[in-house]
Design a protein around this motif. Sequence first.
Motif, mmCIF file in Angstrom:
data_model
loop_
_atom_site.group_PDB
_atom_site.id
_atom_site.type_symbol
_atom_site.label_atom_id
_atom_site.label_comp_id
_atom_site.label_asym_id
_atom_site.label_seq_id
_atom_site.Cartn_x
_atom_site.Cartn_y
_atom_site.Cartn_z
ATOM 1 N N ALA A 32 0.882 -1.070 0.004
ATOM 2 C CA ALA A 32 0.062 0.002 -0.001
ATOM 3 C C ALA A 32 1.060 1.163 -0.112
ATOM 4 O O ALA A 32 1.655 1.421 0.941
ATOM 5 N N LEU A 33 0.906 2.049 -0.866
ATOM 6 C CA LEU A 33 1.466 3.340 -1.335
ATOM 7 C C LEU A 33 0.492 4.380 -0.714
ATOM 8 O O LEU A 33 -0.355 4.463 -1.620
ATOM 9 N N VAL A 34 0.642 4.980 0.347
ATOM 10 C CA VAL A 34 -0.034 5.987 1.116
ATOM 11 C C VAL A 34 0.248 7.330 0.993
ATOM 12 O O VAL A 34 1.372 7.729 1.601
ATOM 13 N N PHE A 35 -0.138 8.097 0.048
ATOM 14 C CA PHE A 35 0.220 9.622 0.315
ATOM 15 C C PHE A 35 -0.816 10.311 1.092
ATOM 16 O O PHE A 35 -1.822 10.122 1.107
ATOM 17 N N SER A 36 -0.120 11.585 1.598
ATOM 18 C CA SER A 36 -0.946 12.452 2.454
ATOM 19 C C SER A 36 -0.474 13.701 2.446
ATOM 20 O O SER A 36 0.771 13.813 2.337
ATOM 21 N N GLY A 37 -1.385 14.573 2.985
ATOM 22 C CA GLY A 37 -0.893 15.852 3.113
ATOM 23 C C GLY A 37 -1.357 17.037 2.003
ATOM 24 O O GLY A 37 -2.263 16.704 1.460
ATOM 25 N N VAL A 64 -6.344 2.086 3.969
ATOM 26 C CA VAL A 64 -5.585 0.845 4.157
ATOM 27 C C VAL A 64 -6.752 -0.280 4.458
ATOM 28 O O VAL A 64 -6.795 -0.783 5.742
ATOM 29 N N GLN A 65 -7.266 -0.852 3.636
ATOM 30 C CA GLN A 65 -8.450 -1.610 3.611
ATOM 31 C C GLN A 65 -8.099 -3.127 3.384
ATOM 32 O O GLN A 65 -8.933 -4.136 4.019
ATOM 33 N N LYS A 66 -7.184 -3.493 2.856
ATOM 34 C CA LYS A 66 -6.920 -4.581 2.288
ATOM 35 C C LYS A 66 -5.729 -5.123 3.135
ATOM 36 O O LYS A 66 -4.786 -4.289 3.678
ATOM 37 N N PRO A 67 -5.284 -6.556 3.119
ATOM 38 C CA PRO A 67 -4.204 -7.235 3.724
ATOM 39 C C PRO A 67 -2.842 -6.774 2.725
ATOM 40 O O PRO A 67 -2.887 -7.072 1.542
ATOM 41 N N TYR A 68 -2.066 -6.145 3.420
ATOM 42 C CA TYR A 68 -0.830 -5.831 2.603
ATOM 43 C C TYR A 68 0.504 -6.575 3.336
ATOM 44 O O TYR A 68 0.619 -6.579 4.736
ATOM 45 N N ASP A 69 1.509 -6.708 2.642
ATOM 46 C CA ASP A 69 2.747 -7.088 3.198
ATOM 47 C C ASP A 69 3.341 -5.867 3.948
ATOM 48 O O ASP A 69 3.931 -6.053 5.149
ATOM 49 N N PHE A 70 3.447 -4.896 3.345
ATOM 50 C CA PHE A 70 3.932 -3.883 3.794
ATOM 51 C C PHE A 70 3.309 -2.371 3.464
ATOM 52 O O PHE A 70 2.579 -2.424 2.401
ATOM 53 N N VAL A 71 3.348 -1.210 4.257
ATOM 54 C CA VAL A 71 2.589 -0.267 4.041
ATOM 55 C C VAL A 71 3.697 0.935 3.692
ATOM 56 O O VAL A 71 4.733 1.121 4.834
ATOM 57 N N ILE A 72 3.615 1.815 2.717
ATOM 58 C CA ILE A 72 4.758 2.856 2.636
ATOM 59 C C ILE A 72 3.889 4.089 2.872
ATOM 60 O O ILE A 72 2.930 4.510 2.068
ATOM 61 N N ARG A 73 4.363 4.953 3.838
ATOM 62 C CA ARG A 73 3.837 6.420 3.673
ATOM 63 C C ARG A 73 4.723 7.558 3.386
ATOM 64 O O ARG A 73 6.009 7.300 3.509
#
Length: 252
Positions: free
Chosen positions: A7-12, A103-112
């Motif tokens: 999951a590649l999560v952008f914010s701001g 982030v609603q699914k199972p992921y190996d890793f999350v990147i913020r």
Amino acid sequence: MTRSKIALVFSGQPRSAHLSYEFYARNLLNDHDVDVLGCFWRSDTPVDFGDWTFDTLEWLDPAPFAAEHAGILAYYSKTHSAHFPAENALFMLQCLSASWGLVQKPYDFVIRARTDFALNRSFDFGTMERGKIYQPNSEKRAGAISGNDQFAIGSPKVMQVYMSAITSARAFVASGDHVAGEHLIDFHLKHSGFSADDVVALDMNDPFPPSGIDVMPNSLLRGDYATWRGISHARQRRTLRERLRRAVAKLW
């Protein structure tokens, strides 16, 4: 290299989003199964996302947060430099917290990440420990874990903690420390049971030399920084200050 579900999560603020895609395509998107998620502050300024497409995209209204944290914002608006307003750090962390809800699914890793962060290296996620946070090298303060508010990688369990740093805002204010994103993340991780050994510093192969406000080699795309800084310090700040004034008045 192990192909992972990320999951590649952008914010701001969506700064320089149109410039960052090529870095992520070359170093992440082409090698892994990646969902791109975005949570940004609503603005009336047009945003150029370039080649980015989002699996989930959410826009936040800053008014409810300004009202909820009126006391903190009012105090720090009087004590902090206009060049580094405390509300910017607090609003960034609130958006970071809201982005975890995507982030609603199972992921190996999350990147913020921030959209203006140029990812200039690849990763073999199969070599990463699931109980640790991986982030760019940064200068450690005495007694600090050295949180980074630009980019971080971890398992979903670890990143849920990292991305909830705003929940420590009131305790952090009571500590008297300077309100900056990395300082609050330091505080939050430490008080959530993390130690310096749980945070791994990454060499990000920074593509840009020192220039302007960046005194060290870095990975920040500054193409439209002045525009977003102007938004933050002019129209957006006037709007938030007015909402803040009204919220504070209701407290009395």
